[in-house]
Design a protein around this motif. Sequence first.
Motif, short mmCIF file in Angstrom:
data_model
loop_
_atom_site.label_atom_id
_atom_site.label_comp_id
_atom_site.label_asym_id
_atom_site.label_seq_id
_atom_site.Cartn_x
_atom_site.Cartn_y
_atom_site.Cartn_z
N ASP A 1 0.46 -1.19 0.13
CA ASP A 1 0.21 0.04 0.11
C ASP A 1 0.52 1.13 0.12
O ASP A 1 0.54 2.28 -0.95
N TYR A 2 2.09 1.43 0.92
CA TYR A 2 2.37 2.97 0.88
C TYR A 2 4.71 2.00 0.24
O TYR A 2 4.82 0.68 1.28
N SER A 3 4.66 2.55 0.07
CA SER A 3 6.49 2.18 -0.52
C SER A 3 6.92 3.22 -0.15
O SER A 3 6.77 3.89 -0.36
N THR A 4 8.64 2.69 0.54
CA THR A 4 9.81 3.80 0.55
C THR A 4 11.16 3.69 -0.30
O THR A 4 11.13 2.45 0.30
N ILE A 5 12.32 3.93 -0.61
CA ILE A 5 13.34 3.85 -1.24
C ILE A 5 14.03 5.08 -1.08
O ILE A 5 14.47 6.56 -0.71
N ALA A 6 15.31 4.88 -0.09
CA ALA A 6 16.51 5.58 -0.06
C ALA A 6 17.89 4.46 -0.83
O ALA A 6 18.05 3.23 0.00
N ILE A 7 19.03 5.39 -0.48
CA ILE A 7 19.88 5.07 -1.11
C ILE A 7 21.33 5.71 -0.25
O ILE A 7 21.85 6.90 -0.06
N LYS A 8 22.17 5.37 -0.22
CA LYS A 8 23.33 5.50 0.71
C LYS A 8 24.90 4.88 0.16
O LYS A 8 25.09 3.94 -0.12
N VAL A 9 25.46 5.98 -1.03
CA VAL A 9 26.94 6.19 -1.44
C VAL A 9 28.13 6.04 -0.43
O VAL A 9 28.12 6.77 0.06
N ASP A 10 28.75 4.81 -0.47
CA ASP A 10 29.98 5.10 -0.10
C ASP A 10 30.87 6.05 -0.57
O ASP A 10 31.66 5.22 -1.25
N ARG A 11 31.59 6.59 -0.07
CA ARG A 11 32.35 7.47 -0.86
C ARG A 11 33.88 7.17 -1.22
O ARG A 11 34.47 7.66 -1.93
N LEU A 12 34.53 6.56 -0.62
CA LEU A 12 35.57 6.24 -0.59
C LEU A 12 35.66 4.66 -1.80
O LEU A 12 35.98 4.84 -2.41
N SER A 13 34.82 3.53 -1.25
CA SER A 13 34.56 2.60 -1.91
C SER A 13 33.75 2.42 -3.24
O SER A 13 33.58 1.95 -4.10
N HIS A 14 32.76 3.74 -3.61
CA HIS A 14 31.84 3.59 -4.41
C HIS A 14 31.19 2.61 -4.10
O HIS A 14 29.83 2.50 -4.79
N ASN A 15 30.72 1.84 -3.02
CA ASN A 15 29.69 0.50 -3.39
C ASN A 15 28.67 1.47 -2.75
O ASN A 15 29.07 2.46 -2.05
N THR B 1 24.14 1.29 -0.33
CA THR B 1 23.42 0.29 0.18
C THR B 1 21.75 1.19 -0.40
O THR B 1 21.67 2.61 -0.76
N ILE B 2 21.19 -0.18 -0.85
CA ILE B 2 19.81 0.59 -0.88
C ILE B 2 18.72 -0.05 0.05
O ILE B 2 19.08 -1.30 0.10
N THR B 3 17.19 0.31 0.67
CA THR B 3 16.45 0.05 1.42
C THR B 3 15.16 0.45 0.69
O THR B 3 15.13 1.28 0.00
N VAL B 4 14.71 -0.43 0.57
CA VAL B 4 13.13 -0.18 0.50
C VAL B 4 12.10 -0.32 1.94
O VAL B 4 12.45 -1.65 2.07
N ALA B 5 10.77 0.45 1.78
CA ALA B 5 10.88 -0.18 3.72
C ALA B 5 9.28 0.41 2.67
O ALA B 5 8.34 0.91 1.70
N LYS B 6 8.22 -1.27 3.06
CA LYS B 6 7.24 -1.63 2.83
C LYS B 6 6.01 -1.71 3.76
O LYS B 6 6.62 -2.29 4.54
N SER B 7 4.79 -0.87 3.15
CA SER B 7 4.09 -1.13 4.21
C SER B 7 2.91 -1.59 3.81
O SER B 7 2.31 -1.38 2.59
N LYS B 8 2.40 -2.16 4.76
CA LYS B 8 0.75 -3.16 3.49
C LYS B 8 -0.24 -3.29 4.94
O LYS B 8 0.30 -4.34 5.64
N GLN B 9 -1.48 -2.89 4.59
CA GLN B 9 -2.77 -3.26 5.74
C GLN B 9 -2.82 -4.89 5.76
O GLN B 9 -3.05 -5.39 4.72
N ILE B 10 -2.51 -5.61 7.20
CA ILE B 10 -3.04 -6.85 7.20
C ILE B 10 -4.50 -6.80 7.11
O ILE B 10 -5.43 -6.77 6.73
N PRO B 11 -4.77 -7.97 5.91
CA PRO B 11 -6.36 -8.18 5.54
C PRO B 11 -7.68 -7.99 6.50
O PRO B 11 -7.14 -8.86 7.31
N GLU B 12 -8.61 -7.56 5.93
CA GLU B 12 -9.77 -7.50 7.40
C GLU B 12 -9.26 -6.87 8.46
O GLU B 12 -10.51 -7.63 9.41
N ASP B 13 -8.50 -6.17 8.58
CA ASP B 13 -7.90 -5.74 9.84
C ASP B 13 -7.63 -4.19 9.71
O ASP B 13 -6.84 -3.73 9.13
#
Length: 406
Positions: free
Chosen positions: A172-186, A188-200
């Motif tokens: 139902d709702y999502s958000t994304i974030a990225i963080k780059v290491d300035r030395l290695s350039h590797n 990390t990406i995070t995806v947060a997901k939110s969904k209403q529990i059915p019939e609740d």
Amino acid sequence: MIGFMEDHGSWDSLLVDLGRTAIFNPGVVSEVSNGSKEFSVSLDNVVPDDILERIFTFLPIASMMRATAVCKRWYNIIYSSRFRWTHMLPQRPWYFMFTSNETAAGYAFDPILRKWYDLELPCIDKSSCFVSSSCGLVCFMDNDNRNIISVSNPITKDCKRLLEPPGVTLPDYSTIAIKVDRLSHNYTITVAKSKQIPEDFIRWDFSVYKYDSWTGTWAAAVNEVFIGWRGGDDSVICDGVLYCLIHSTGVLGNVNPRHGLIMYDLVAGHSNTSLMQTSVPVPCSLTCGRLVNLKEKLVLVGGIAKHNRPDIIKGIGIWELHEKQWLELSKMPHKFFQGFGEFDDVFASSGTDDLVYIQSYGATALLVFDMTQKQWRWSVKCPVSKRFPLQLFTGFCFEPRLDITA
């Protein structure tokens, strides 16, 4: 009335092929020897590579792109692996503005030269997407199919499509974030997901998934059930911690404040402590909130709601989180708030380094707040034009870099 300056150019015109004529010629130094013989020396022949590298570090990114078109030698120096971006003068973040629900093309604002450049984003077919940026890379998640995630460098047009993240495919709702290491350039990406529990109507499932560019894989980070709260559409990574805004559902009477902040330590990993137990309330009743990473400090840009009217905005404030306490940094002066015209209760805002950009979805006016100088200032007028009354605009900021790839 707000004064704007018309000042823009084509970004593609900077990306000149090496086979074309140089956009300017190297200078020629003329000297006189013993008052009789005159000779000319090309600067390109006498200046060693290390000196040229040093000179290039003082250029804005747009000027550097023009320099790569002068000759093959300059191109190779700027794109060489030994070129030291760490020695460059700070490249202030650009802001990319585009029209919602159309192709992913728009204009990028350079705050150093105060110019707009025509720019088309790589890898995405439309502008309806979630966006996060860090250290020259921009991460996009498609709004219609949130399994489509890509990472790109808007300047070099380098782009990569990621594997689909795990978890529910239609949250139902999502958000994304990225963080780059300035030395290695590797990164990390995070995806947060939110969904209403059915019939609740009370409980919402909240989960976070983490992508590691080094391994090229996704992993489940945390899963929790919220009662009376749901995930939102805004998150950011600061100093190894993921911060997400959450929203009250109002079913338990917890309608004020409507927002809260949860945090998850990406380095330490799973904890037995509930995310809600460590949540932080927002500083006041907000119509909306935008999270920004400014030099690894969490900053909140929020629309201040009217008393007893949480759906009506009366101003915009900027706060910094310090040991779970919000410190007010600034409030938008009323003359700037009025300058946007009719301001919606939600708006676009992003930033990096020491700049915060604020834009109304219903207009192309762009306001910049300089954290160092504590100064509010309008950008020059964006070339994007409003063609019909209900046309919407959005945007995001990113750090222009040539040295980082997806």
